[in-house]
Design a protein around this motif. Structure first.
Motif, PDB file in Angstrom:
ATOM      1  N   GLY A  21      -0.072   9.110  11.327  1.00  0.00           N
ATOM      2  CA  GLY A  21      -0.290   9.059   9.882  1.00  0.00           C
ATOM      3  C   GLY A  21      -0.773   7.690   9.431  1.00  0.00           C
ATOM      4  O   GLY A  21      -0.389   6.654  10.001  1.00  0.00           O
ATOM      5  N   TRP A  22      -1.641   7.666   8.428  1.00  0.00           N
ATOM      6  CA  TRP A  22      -2.190   6.421   7.869  1.00  0.00           C
ATOM      7  C   TRP A  22      -2.190   6.525   6.356  1.00  0.00           C
ATOM      8  O   TRP A  22      -2.424   7.617   5.815  1.00  0.00           O
ATOM      9  CB  TRP A  22      -3.634   6.195   8.346  1.00  0.00           C
ATOM     10  N   LEU A  23      -1.980   5.398   5.692  1.00  0.00           N
ATOM     11  CA  LEU A  23      -2.121   5.356   4.235  1.00  0.00           C
ATOM     12  C   LEU A  23      -3.300   4.435   3.926  1.00  0.00           C
ATOM     13  O   LEU A  23      -3.301   3.262   4.336  1.00  0.00           O
ATOM     14  CB  LEU A  23      -0.835   4.818   3.594  1.00  0.00           C
ATOM     15  N   VAL A  24      -4.310   4.953   3.255  1.00  0.00           N
ATOM     16  CA  VAL A  24      -5.509   4.164   2.952  1.00  0.00           C
ATOM     17  C   VAL A  24      -5.673   4.064   1.438  1.00  0.00           C
ATOM     18  O   VAL A  24      -5.700   5.086   0.738  1.00  0.00           O
ATOM     19  CB  VAL A  24      -6.758   4.803   3.617  1.00  0.00           C
ATOM     20  N   ASN A  25      -5.749   2.850   0.954  1.00  0.00           N
ATOM     21  CA  ASN A  25      -5.953   2.616  -0.481  1.00  0.00           C
ATOM     22  C   ASN A  25      -7.446   2.484  -0.759  1.00  0.00           C
ATOM     23  O   ASN A  25      -8.078   1.503  -0.372  1.00  0.00           O
ATOM     24  CB  ASN A  25      -5.200   1.350  -0.907  1.00  0.00           C
ATOM     25  N   THR A  26      -7.999   3.492  -1.443  1.00  0.00           N
ATOM     26  CA  THR A  26      -9.428   3.458  -1.798  1.00  0.00           C
ATOM     27  C   THR A  26      -9.610   2.906  -3.219  1.00  0.00           C
ATOM     28  O   THR A  26     -10.695   2.989  -3.777  1.00  0.00           O
ATOM     29  CB  THR A  26     -10.068   4.862  -1.704  1.00  0.00           C
ATOM     30  N   GLY A  27      -8.498   2.388  -3.774  1.00  0.00           N
ATOM     31  CA  GLY A  27      -8.529   1.909  -5.160  1.00  0.00           C
ATOM     32  C   GLY A  27      -8.763   0.417  -5.268  1.00  0.00           C
ATOM     33  O   GLY A  27      -9.682  -0.121  -4.638  1.00  0.00           O
ATOM     34  N   TRP A  28      -7.874  -0.255  -6.006  1.00  0.00           N
ATOM     35  CA  TRP A  28      -8.162  -1.636  -6.397  1.00  0.00           C
ATOM     36  C   TRP A  28      -7.648  -2.689  -5.424  1.00  0.00           C
ATOM     37  O   TRP A  28      -6.687  -2.460  -4.678  1.00  0.00           O
ATOM     38  CB  TRP A  28      -7.618  -1.894  -7.798  1.00  0.00           C
ATOM     39  N   SER A  29      -8.332  -3.803  -5.428  1.00  0.00           N
ATOM     40  CA  SER A  29      -8.010  -4.944  -4.587  1.00  0.00           C
ATOM     41  C   SER A  29      -8.231  -6.206  -5.427  1.00  0.00           C
ATOM     42  O   SER A  29      -9.115  -6.231  -6.292  1.00  0.00           O
ATOM     43  CB  SER A  29      -8.938  -4.929  -3.364  1.00  0.00           C
ATOM     44  N   GLY A  30      -7.412  -7.236  -5.191  1.00  0.00           N
ATOM     45  CA  GLY A  30      -7.595  -8.501  -5.905  1.00  0.00           C
ATOM     46  C   GLY A  30      -7.052  -8.479  -7.319  1.00  0.00           C
ATOM     47  O   GLY A  30      -7.451  -9.293  -8.156  1.00  0.00           O
ATOM     48  N   GLY A  31      -6.173  -7.545  -7.614  1.00  0.00           N
ATOM     49  CA  GLY A  31      -5.622  -7.414  -8.958  1.00  0.00           C
ATOM     50  C   GLY A  31      -5.679  -5.965  -9.396  1.00  0.00           C
ATOM     51  O   GLY A  31      -6.322  -5.143  -8.738  1.00  0.00           O
ATOM     52  N   SER A  32      -5.000  -5.667 -10.482  1.00  0.00           N
ATOM     53  CA  SER A  32      -5.023  -4.298 -11.003  1.00  0.00           C
ATOM     54  C   SER A  32      -6.362  -4.013 -11.657  1.00  0.00           C
ATOM     55  O   SER A  32      -7.183  -4.927 -11.833  1.00  0.00           O
ATOM     56  CB  SER A  32      -3.930  -4.113 -12.057  1.00  0.00           C
ATOM     57  N   TYR A  33      -6.556  -2.783 -12.046  1.00  0.00           N
ATOM     58  CA  TYR A  33      -7.733  -2.408 -12.820  1.00  0.00           C
ATOM     59  C   TYR A  33      -7.849  -3.355 -14.009  1.00  0.00           C
ATOM     60  O   TYR A  33      -6.879  -3.600 -14.710  1.00  0.00           O
ATOM     61  CB  TYR A  33      -7.597  -0.963 -13.309  1.00  0.00           C
ATOM     62  N   GLY A  34      -9.011  -3.922 -14.216  1.00  0.00           N
ATOM     63  CA  GLY A  34      -9.179  -4.868 -15.318  1.00  0.00           C
ATOM     64  C   GLY A  34      -9.405  -6.275 -14.791  1.00  0.00           C
ATOM     65  O   GLY A  34     -10.270  -6.994 -15.280  1.00  0.00           O
ATOM     66  N   SER A  35      -8.624  -6.655 -13.746  1.00  0.00           N
ATOM     67  CA  SER A  35      -8.864  -7.990 -13.180  1.00  0.00           C
ATOM     68  C   SER A  35      -9.412  -7.912 -11.755  1.00  0.00           C
ATOM     69  O   SER A  35     -10.298  -8.672 -11.389  1.00  0.00           O
ATOM     70  CB  SER A  35      -7.586  -8.832 -13.224  1.00  0.00           C
TER      71      SER A  35
END
Ligand SMILES: Nc1ncnc2c1ncn2[C@@H]1O[C@H](COP(=O)(O)OP(=O)(O)O)[C@@H](O)[C@H]1O
Ligand SMILES: C=C(OP(=O)(O)O)C(=O)O
Ligand SMILES: [Ca+2]
Ligand SMILES: [Mn+2]
Length: 697
Positions: free
Chosen positions: A583-597
């Protein structure tokens, strides 16, 4: 001579008369001509009285000078038709019969085909039968606008039905049935009859789904009867909002009456599931060519021969999406209703034309039928490497199942719905349904190239003249979509089946920006995250929305499951254990801060991570453990900057990072509380391990 032949005789006389008037003579055979000669500049000049037949002083018509010998009107091949109608009838030849008619002579062969059409119509008439009247509607094959061109086979009512004299108007009229039309035929229907249908520059059919441009989960209803009462997941957190059998029949009648009131309906008979032993026959009755083409693309397309032997469907959808439900009906809270009756094996759609309701509705049915056969149904994409290594991609809408399973270096088994049986994996569908917002040829060439003739393009904006699609334009919706047959992807694996999965990849689009780009999971962690089904998306279009919203959707698809999530989770755990999947968990979302930064993870990096999972390199990488979530993260991945692998490095405000991490951990904890009382699998050991696999702080 009867009246008809007298009439046609008179008509013929009139036509002849008119011909003579136009030709200006009572003797049309007499030659009078105008000779048009080219002057070498491409202009034509008229020479009068030069022709051989110019006796009456009228010039002869000739398109070229004779002497340059270019034009030979008299020797050019001529069409075999005597009339324009005959010419038109030459253009379209009848489809070849599919069952070889060895030694069978004409009349009998025709009878067989007619018999077959009659049977199909009887079956469809039975599907469309009102439950309060005695017979189904009278059906005719073909487009009513082309009556003279289409072979018509009317539905002869069964003998055991007594004629009903209290019949309503709708039972007196004929309904035309457009049965399993081809994409080209459906294009013509859509463009002719459905507003908002256009051919785009790549050949895809642009359509509008109307007021609803996404699914309406709050309007889903499931019939709660003696069987489903015990079998299904009801109550808090469940997607199954109950309705009673009677109310279902009220809505069914509304849909059927609506469909029967139309001049024509479109019917698709197709299959679900590439596993031949567990194939399901589905019939979709709808009012729109758009819906028919969508399902043609999304379900498995029967061969002509399979269609001949189709018989009675296992499941039927009545899509009356243009027509609302009656708000005075019990259980109805809006004008939209998507009603599932597992006992009757039927689904009714009222008040939404979003085509995704049909595909996801059928997915729900598979989520009920398959586990009964010890087959696990999965909301996941699936692909296979050259060496036969299969990967599953779980994830909620927009997390990357379609994008990442479509991989130029691997065989595509499917992008969204699969089954995992003792034999391996099989796709449920025959097509893909890709998000198109911001689509680019460079980043997603295979999806880009699949948007061609035959593909349904929903709710996109295009240039009115060039018909070029602007994939950046969200004027209609952000949820723009393309539905295409799976073979439009060059390395599709046909038949869409594969061996047992080696990697199970859980995709989360984390708009908080605190989940690592990739983590290796043990079995308990895989189950914890599978049951949690986390993603966080941002409202996106609304001004000033800074806060990402966490979504927890059990099994990465709570909207579609029918049984309690722990049932699917237990099956997944035992299959993964048995076949040694990682099993793997892959974050395809945000990096370097939350949405907005921060910013969205680069697709190119996610692809490199996925490549390393497939190749097996990531399995043997060096790992370290993160705080709070206790995730194992690699220190290096080829092609990915090492500093982004631990999210803490990418945040300039470390305090904000820690706060956000704890906030997300809290949300996970709250969400998991409802599952703490359930046992997962046969023993308490795994249950305890899963509960312990969540965030700790
Ligand atoms: N790092 C990334 N990984 C995956 N998808 C990404 C990434 N960055 C942006 N995207 C975009 O996110 C969307 C994912 O949607 P899609 O693959 O259709 O999701 P699903 O099939 O799970 O609903 C696509 O539009 C894709 O281009
Ligand atoms: C069609 C859908 O699926 P997905 O976004 O997962 O592709 C949907 O959720 O309506
Ligand atoms: Ca999906
Ligand atoms: Mn998808």
């Amino acid at each position: 001579m009867n009246f008809n032949s007298l009439y046609s005789h008179a008509k013929l006389q009139m036509h002849l008369c008119m011909l003579f008037i136009i030709s200006g003579s009572t003797n049309p055979a007499r030659d009078r001509s105008i000779e048009m000669a080219s002057n070498g500049n491409g202009n034509a000049s008229v020479a009068t009285g030069k022709g051989s037949g110019g006796r009456n002083g009228l010039p002869k018509i000739q398109t070229q000078k004779r002497q340059n010998a270019i034009c030979h009107d008299d020797t050019a091949p001529t069409v075999k038709a005597q009339t324009i109608d005959e010419l038109h009838s030459l253009q379209r030849k009848k489809s070849a019969p599919t069952t070889p008619l060895d030694g069978v002579q004409g009349a009998f062969a025709n009878l067989t085909e007619e018999e077959r059409h009659k049977q199909q119509l009887q079956s469809i008439s039975a599907s469309l039968a009102s439950l309060t009247r005695e017979t189904g509607p009278k059906l005719v094959r073909g487009d009513p606008a082309r009556q003279s061109e289409t072979p018509r086979v009317s539905h002869a009512p069964d003998h055991h039905f007594a004629p009903t004299f209290s019949a309503s108007d709708s039972s007196l009229k004929f309904t035309h049935v457009l049965y399993n039309l081809s994409p080209a035929e459906l294009y013509e229907q859509a463009i002719h009859y459905e507003k908002g249908s256009f051919i785009t520059s790549s050949g895809a059919l642009a359509t509008l789904s109307g007021a609803k441009t996404g699914r309406s989960p709050k309007d889903k209803r499931v019939v709660r009867d003696e069987t489903t009462e015990d079998e299904l997941w009801w109550g808090k957190g469940s997607p199954n909002i109950e309705m009673d059998e009677h109310t279902f029949l009220v809505n069914r009648e509304r849909a059927v009456d609506y469909l029967n009131s139309l001049d024509k309906v479109v019917v698709n008979d197709q299959f679900l599931n590439w596993d031949p032993e567990n194939r399901i026959k589905v019939r979709i009755v709808s009012a729109r060519a758009y819906h028919s083409l969508f399902m043609h693309n999304m379900c498995i397309r029967p061969t002509a021969e399979e269609l001949e032997n189709f018989g009675t469907p296992d499941f039927t959808i009545y899509n009356a999406g243009q027509f609302p439900c009656n708000r005075y009906t019990h259980y109805m809270t809006s004008s939209t209703s998507i009603d599932l009756n597992l006992g009757r094996r039927e689904m009714v759609i009222l008040g939404t034309q979003y085509a995704g309701e049909m595909k996801k509705g059928l997915f729900g049915v598979m989520h009920y039928l398959m586990p009964k056969r010890q087959i696990l149904s999965l909301h996941s994409g699936c692909n296979m490497g050259k060496n036969g290594d299969v990967a599953l991609f779980f994830g909620l809408s927009g997390t990357g199942k379609t994008t990442l399973s479509t991989d130029h270096n691997r065989y595509l088994i499917g992008d969204d719905e699969h089954c995992w049986s003792d034999k391996g994996v099989s796709n449920i569908e025959g097509g893909c349904y890709a998000k198109c917002i911001d689509l680019s040829r460079e980043k997603e060439p295979d999806i880009w190239n699949a948007i061609k003739f035959g593909t349904v393009l929903e709710n996109v904006v295009f240039d009115e003249h060039t018909r070029e699609v602007d994939y950046l334009d969200k004027s209609v919706t952000e949820n723009t979509r393309a539905a295409y047959p799976i073979e439009y992807i060059p390395n599709a694996k046909i038949p869409c089946v594969g061996p047992h999965p080696k990697n199970v990849i859980l995709l989360a689009c984390d708009a908080f920006g605190v989940l690592p780009p990739v983590s290796k999971l043990n079995l308990a962690q895989t189950m914890y995250h599978f049951i949690s089904g986390y993603t966080a998306l941002v409202a996106g279009t609304e001004e000033g929305v800074k806060e990402p919203r966490a979504t927890f959707s059990a099994c990465f698809g709570a909207a579609f499951i029918m049984l309690h999530p722990t049932k699917y989770a237990a099956m997944l755990a035992s299959k993964m254990e048995k076949h040694g999947a990682t099993g793997w968990l892959v974050n395809t979302g945000w990096s370097g801060g939350s949405y907005g930064s921060g910013s969205r993870m680069k697709l190119a990096y996610t692809r490199k991570i996925i490549d390393a999972i497939h190749s097996g390199k990531l399995l043997s990488a060096n790992y370290k453990k993160t705080q709070v979530f206790g995730l194992e993260i690699p220190t290096e991945v080829e092609g990915v900057p090492s500093e982004i692998l631990d999210p803490v490095n990418t945040w300039s405000d470390k305090k904000a990072y820690k706060e956000t991490l704890l906030k997300l951990g809290g949300l996970f904890k709250n969400n998991f509380e409802v599952f703490l009382n359930y046992k997962i699998g046969k023993d308490d050991k795994l249950t305890q391990e899963i509960v312990g696999a969540g965030p700790k702080f």
